[in-house]
Design a protein around this motif. Structure first.
Motif, PDB file in Angstrom:
ATOM      1  N   ALA A  78      -5.471  -2.251  -3.285  1.00 37.77           N
ATOM      2  CA  ALA A  78      -4.454  -2.248  -3.855  1.00 37.77           C
ATOM      3  C   ALA A  78      -3.945  -3.755  -3.743  1.00 37.77           C
ATOM      4  O   ALA A  78      -4.117  -4.335  -2.706  1.00 37.77           O
ATOM      5  CB  ALA A  78      -3.265  -1.432  -3.133  1.00 37.77           C
ATOM      6  N   ALA A  79      -3.425  -4.365  -4.733  1.00 40.69           N
ATOM      7  CA  ALA A  79      -3.173  -5.869  -4.970  1.00 40.69           C
ATOM      8  C   ALA A  79      -1.647  -6.054  -5.429  1.00 40.69           C
ATOM      9  O   ALA A  79      -1.274  -5.305  -6.482  1.00 40.69           O
ATOM     10  CB  ALA A  79      -4.003  -6.721  -5.563  1.00 40.69           C
ATOM     11  N   LEU A  80      -0.873  -6.982  -5.184  1.00 43.69           N
ATOM     12  CA  LEU A  80       0.366  -7.405  -5.802  1.00 43.69           C
ATOM     13  C   LEU A  80      -0.197  -8.037  -7.096  1.00 43.69           C
ATOM     14  O   LEU A  80      -1.203  -8.605  -7.216  1.00 43.69           O
ATOM     15  CB  LEU A  80       1.112  -8.507  -5.070  1.00 43.69           C
ATOM     16  N   LYS A  81       0.522  -7.911  -8.148  1.00 39.61           N
ATOM     17  CA  LYS A  81       0.495  -8.280  -9.549  1.00 39.61           C
ATOM     18  C   LYS A  81       0.423  -9.802  -9.289  1.00 39.61           C
ATOM     19  O   LYS A  81      -0.199 -10.435 -10.558  1.00 39.61           O
ATOM     20  CB  LYS A  81       1.173  -7.735 -10.425  1.00 39.61           C
ATOM     21  N   SER A  82       0.992 -10.402  -8.520  1.00 44.16           N
ATOM     22  CA  SER A  82       0.847 -11.972  -8.393  1.00 44.16           C
ATOM     23  C   SER A  82      -0.458 -12.415  -8.065  1.00 44.16           C
ATOM     24  O   SER A  82      -0.859 -13.835  -8.146  1.00 44.16           O
ATOM     25  CB  SER A  82       1.915 -12.425  -7.382  1.00 44.16           C
ATOM     26  N   VAL A  83      -1.241 -11.672  -7.731  1.00 39.18           N
ATOM     27  CA  VAL A  83      -2.776 -12.075  -7.361  1.00 39.18           C
ATOM     28  C   VAL A  83      -3.581 -11.985  -8.428  1.00 39.18           C
ATOM     29  O   VAL A  83      -3.732 -11.078  -9.355  1.00 39.18           O
ATOM     30  CB  VAL A  83      -3.599 -10.986  -6.354  1.00 39.18           C
ATOM     31  N   MET A 136       4.760   1.573  -6.550  1.00 40.97           N
ATOM     32  CA  MET A 136       5.281   0.081  -6.473  1.00 40.97           C
ATOM     33  C   MET A 136       5.065  -0.440  -7.807  1.00 40.97           C
ATOM     34  O   MET A 136       3.990  -0.664  -8.194  1.00 40.97           O
ATOM     35  CB  MET A 136       4.520  -0.383  -5.482  1.00 40.97           C
ATOM     36  N   GLU A 137       6.035  -1.124  -8.441  1.00 44.65           N
ATOM     37  CA  GLU A 137       6.204  -1.600  -9.806  1.00 44.65           C
ATOM     38  C   GLU A 137       5.433  -2.604  -9.981  1.00 44.65           C
ATOM     39  O   GLU A 137       4.482  -3.390 -10.927  1.00 44.65           O
ATOM     40  CB  GLU A 137       7.449  -1.853 -10.352  1.00 44.65           C
ATOM     41  N   ASN A 138       5.313  -3.465  -8.689  1.00 43.15           N
ATOM     42  CA  ASN A 138       4.389  -4.768  -8.593  1.00 43.15           C
ATOM     43  C   ASN A 138       3.154  -4.853  -7.935  1.00 43.15           C
ATOM     44  O   ASN A 138       2.718  -5.793  -7.554  1.00 43.15           O
ATOM     45  CB  ASN A 138       5.408  -5.732  -7.745  1.00 43.15           C
ATOM     46  N   VAL A 139       2.637  -3.542  -7.831  1.00 39.56           N
ATOM     47  CA  VAL A 139       1.291  -3.481  -7.437  1.00 39.56           C
ATOM     48  C   VAL A 139       0.286  -2.654  -8.368  1.00 39.56           C
ATOM     49  O   VAL A 139       0.599  -1.790  -9.148  1.00 39.56           O
ATOM     50  CB  VAL A 139       1.526  -2.562  -5.895  1.00 39.56           C
ATOM     51  N   THR A 140      -0.846  -3.056  -8.447  1.00 42.44           N
ATOM     52  CA  THR A 140      -1.888  -2.447  -8.983  1.00 42.44           C
ATOM     53  C   THR A 140      -2.880  -1.814  -7.990  1.00 42.44           C
ATOM     54  O   THR A 140      -3.393  -2.433  -7.163  1.00 42.44           O
ATOM     55  CB  THR A 140      -2.975  -3.369  -9.858  1.00 42.44           C
ATOM     56  N   LEU A 141      -3.223  -0.382  -8.389  1.00 42.69           N
ATOM     57  CA  LEU A 141      -4.315   0.189  -7.574  1.00 42.69           C
ATOM     58  C   LEU A 141      -5.359   0.636  -8.381  1.00 42.69           C
ATOM     59  O   LEU A 141      -5.152   1.354  -9.417  1.00 42.69           O
ATOM     60  CB  LEU A 141      -3.662   1.299  -6.801  1.00 42.69           C
ATOM     61  N   THR A 142      -6.721   0.426  -8.084  1.00 40.40           N
ATOM     62  CA  THR A 142      -7.856   0.685  -9.004  1.00 40.40           C
ATOM     63  C   THR A 142      -8.949   1.136  -7.928  1.00 40.40           C
ATOM     64  O   THR A 142      -9.481   0.384  -7.304  1.00 40.40           O
ATOM     65  CB  THR A 142      -8.426  -0.395  -9.643  1.00 40.40           C
ATOM     66  N   PRO A 143      -9.398   2.589  -8.176  1.00 40.30           N
ATOM     67  CA  PRO A 143     -10.367   2.856  -7.345  1.00 40.30           C
ATOM     68  C   PRO A 143     -11.683   2.560  -8.325  1.00 40.30           C
ATOM     69  O   PRO A 143     -11.665   2.709  -9.472  1.00 40.30           O
ATOM     70  CB  PRO A 143     -10.386   4.409  -7.297  1.00 40.30           C
ATOM     71  N   ALA A 144     -12.875   2.181  -7.565  1.00 36.38           N
ATOM     72  CA  ALA A 144     -14.045   1.984  -8.323  1.00 36.38           C
ATOM     73  C   ALA A 144     -15.166   2.350  -7.309  1.00 36.38           C
ATOM     74  O   ALA A 144     -15.181   2.361  -6.252  1.00 36.38           O
ATOM     75  CB  ALA A 144     -14.181   0.437  -8.752  1.00 36.38           C
ATOM     76  N   ASP A 145     -16.277   2.642  -8.017  1.00 41.40           N
ATOM     77  CA  ASP A 145     -17.586   3.058  -7.337  1.00 41.40           C
ATOM     78  C   ASP A 145     -17.948   1.984  -6.481  1.00 41.40           C
ATOM     79  O   ASP A 145     -17.849   0.623  -6.692  1.00 41.40           O
ATOM     80  CB  ASP A 145     -18.707   3.321  -8.240  1.00 41.40           C
TER      81      ASP A 145
END
Length: 510
Positions: free
Chosen positions: A485-490, A262-271
Motif C-alpha cells: 500500500a502506498a500514498l498516491k504521492s509516491v 483511504m482515498e489517497n492510497v493505492t493497494l495492489t496485490p501481485a504474485d
C-alpha cells in the motif's frame, strides 16, 4: 555471458512471476504528472513486512528484511531482473571459459561512497567473508572451490562441477570493501557502491539511508529513505493514514477494507516468490519420527485456515517452494487434513495420549500470532499441546540459529526464482538447518544443480519433492502475494517478485 545465461533464458519461460508498477504511481496517470516535491522534502518512510535482525549481509545473507535494505547500499556482481534472469551490476559481463571456470569483467570507474575505488580485491575479500562465516548461504556456495583476482577488473570463480544455478546465487553475495573482510563492526554498518548510504540503525526501531551523491549510476531521487520497523498491525495502518509512512510493505487481508477506503492510497496485490513454512526440529524427539511429523501436518486444515485469514492474497502450497519458481513442481502424496488419521498415526508412533511441543514465531511478521493460534487450536483437537514463543527479530534469530525450538514458523522466498535455491540450500545434509538429512535427496539436488537441461532438472526435482512429502521435515504452508500500500504521492515505485525494491527510482509529489 554464454552457456549459463542461455540456461537462464531457457528457464525464464517456466518462471511465471510478475513485477508490479503500482497504478496511481505511474502508468495511466503519467499523462498528467503531479508536481514533484523539492529536494529537501524528498524524504520517504517505508514500513517493511520483515524484521531486520542485522545489517551484516554475510551473517544473515538470506534475511528478507536485511536484503530489502542492503540491496540499496551494497551491490553484487549480478542482479536479477523481473524474470529472475541475471543482469550486470558490478560486473559488466561474464563467461564460462571452461565448464567449471566462470570469469567476470568488472565495471570500471566505480567507487564506494567514501570515494575508495572498487576493484577485484574487494570482490575477493567479500567472498572470503561470505564463505568464512558459513552462514545460511554456505550450502549454495559450496560448489565454489577457488576464486582469484586476475587483475583489478577481472575476477574468476572455479567450481567443483558444472552448474546452471551459480549466477542466481551470486546475486545475493553483496560486495563490500575487501580490506574489511574480517571486521564484524564495519559490516554492521558497511560502506557500499549503491545509490544510498546508511546514516543510522537502531535495532527493532529504524534504519535511515541517505542518497549517495557520488553514486556511479543515476543518482537516487529521494534525499532520505527511512525503514520504520513497526510490528503492530494497527500502528502500521495508522502510520499510513496520517502520513507518517508513505509505503507499507504488506497489508494483511483483514485490513484490506480499511486501506481500500483511504482515498489517497493505492493497494495492489501481485504474485511474489514469498512463502511461509513450518519446520520441525527433526533432531529433537519426538519430532525425529516422520510419523509424528506427518500426524501434526494431517491435524491442520490448511486450506480453510489460509482462506479465512488471507483470502485471495495467499494460496496453500502443493510443494516445498512456491509454484512461481522454476522446478517447484507438485509433490505426490502430500499429507492432507485428516484429524482421525492424525490421531491414529500418533498412536502408531507411540503417543496415543498426544504430546507437548513449542513453536517459535517472529513478532515482526504481521498476523503470525493469529495463524499460530489457529494451528494450536487444531493440534489440541488431536491431543497435541503446543506453546507459542513469540520473540523480537534479534532474539528470534539467535534461538532459531541455535536450534532452540521444537517448531518454527517464518516467511521465506525463493529469491533466485529457481528450486535449487530453496530445496538444495535448506534441505541438504550439509545445511543442517532443521536437523534433517536424506542422502538420496542430496544426490538428486547435486544432479539438478549440475544440469543445464530444464526438463532433466524438473524430473529430478519431482523425485526430490516426492521424497520430502513422505519424510515431512516441515510443512510448506502457503505462498503469498505482495500486498503493498502506498500514498498516491509516491511515484515510480515497482515491486519485484523478490520484494527487494530499488528505491533509487522513487520520488514524492505534492
Amino acid at each position: 555471458m554464454t552457456s549459463t545465461r542461455k540456461c537462464w533464458e531457457g528457464l525464464a519461460a517456466a518462471v511465471a512471476v510478475a513485477v508490479i508498477a503500482l497504478t496511481g504511481l505511474s502508468g495511466a496517470e503519467a499523462a498528467s504528472p503531479a508536481e514533484r516535491l523539492p529536494d529537501n522534502q524528498q524524504n520517504l518512510t517505508f514500513v517493511p513486512n520483515f524484521g531486520v535482525p542485522s545489517l551484516d549481509s554475510a551473517m544473515v545473507p538470506l534475511e528478507m528484511g536485511t536484503n530489502q535494505i542492503m540491496s540499496n547500499v551494497l551491490q553484487a556482481l549480478v542482479t536479477l531482473d523481473k524474470k529472475s534472469i541475471p543482469q550486470p551490476q558490478l560486473a559488466t559481463s561474464w563467461k564460462w571459459t571452461t565448464p567449471t571456470s566462470l570469469q567476470f569483467k568488472l565495471r570500471e570507474g566505480v567507487t564506494f561512497s567514501d570515494g575508495q575505488p572498487f576493484t577485484s580485491a574487494d570482490v575477493v575479500g567479500s567472498f572470503d567473508r561470505f564463505i568464512a562465516k558459513k552462514a545460511t548461504l554456505s550450502a549454495a556456495l559450496s560448489i565454489i572451490t577457488s576464486y582469484t583476482a586476475d587483475d583489478p577488473t577481472t575476477f574468476t570463480i572455479n567450481t567443483s562441477a558444472p552448474t546452471g544455478t551459480l549466477l542466481g546465487v551470486l546475486s545475493l553475495v553483496k560486495i563490500g570493501q575487501g580490506t574489511h573482510s574480517t571486521d564484524d563492526v564495519w559490516w554492521g554498518k558497511p560502506i557500499g557502491t549503491g545509490p544510498f548510504v546508511i546514516t543510522s540503525y537502531v535495532a527493532n526501531d529504524h534504519v535511515k539511508l541517505t542518497r549517495n551523491d557520488t553514486y556511479w549510476g543515476e543518482k537516487a531521487k529521494l534525499k532520505t529513505l527511512t525503514f520504520s520497523l513497526i510490528t503492530d498491525t494497527n500502528a502500521k495502518i495508522t502510520a499510513l493514514a496520517n502520513g507518517q509512512a508513505h509505503v507499507l510493505g504488506d497489508v494483511i487481508y483483514d485490513q484490506f477494507p480499511t486501506v481500500k477506503a483511504m482515498e489517497n492510497v493505492t493497494l495492489t496485490p501481485a504474485d511474489a516468490l514469498t512463502y511461509y513454512f513450518l519446520w520441525f526440529n527433526n533432531a529433537k524427539s519426538p519430532l525425529t519420527d516422520p510419523k509424528v511429523r506427518r500426524a501434526m501436518w494431517m491435524a491442520l486444515d490448511l486450506p480453510t485456515i489460509v482462506q479465512s485469514l488471507y483470502g485471495e492474497t495467499a494460496s496453500p502450497m502443493d510443494s516445498f517452494c512456491p509454484s512461481s519458481a522454476f522446478g517447484c513442481v507438485t509433490a505426490a502424496d502430500m499429507p492432507s487434513y485428516d484429524p482421525k488419521g492424525a490421531k491414529a498415526l500418533l498412536a502408531e508412533a507411540g503417543y496415543p495420549n498426544g504430546l507437548t511441543a513449542d513453536i517459535l514465531l517472529n513478532t515482526s511478521n504481521a498476523g503470525m500470532d493469529t495463524l499460530v493460534s489457529a494451528f494450536v487450536s487444531q493440534w489440541k483437537a488431536v491431543g497435541i499441546t503446543v506453546k507459542p514463543r513469540a520473540q523480537d527479530p534479534t532474539t528470534w534469530l539467535a534461538d532459531f540459529s541455535a536450534h532452540n525450538w521444537d517448531m518454527v514458523v517464518n516467511p521465506n522466498a525463493t529469491i533466485t526464482g529457481d528450486a535449487d535455491y530453496t530445496l538444495n540450500r535448506l534441505y541438504n545434509c550439509a545445511a543442517n538447518r532443521l536437523g534433517y538429512c536424506n542422502p538420496k535427496l542430496d544426490a538428486l539436488f547435486t544432479k539438478a544443480q549440475q544440469s543445464s537441461d530444464p526438463s532433466e532438472r524438473t524430473a529430478l526435482y519431482q523425485q526430490a519433492v516426492n521424497i520430502m512429502a513422505q519424510d515431512a521435515p516441515g510443512i510448506p504452508m502457503f505462498q503469498t502475494k505482495s500486498n503493498v500500500a502506498a500514498l498516491k504521492s509516491v511515484q515510480d515505485l515497482s515491486i519485484p517478485p523478490t520484494e527487494f525494491i530499488d528505491w533509487s527510482t522513487v520520488y514524492l509529489t505534492k
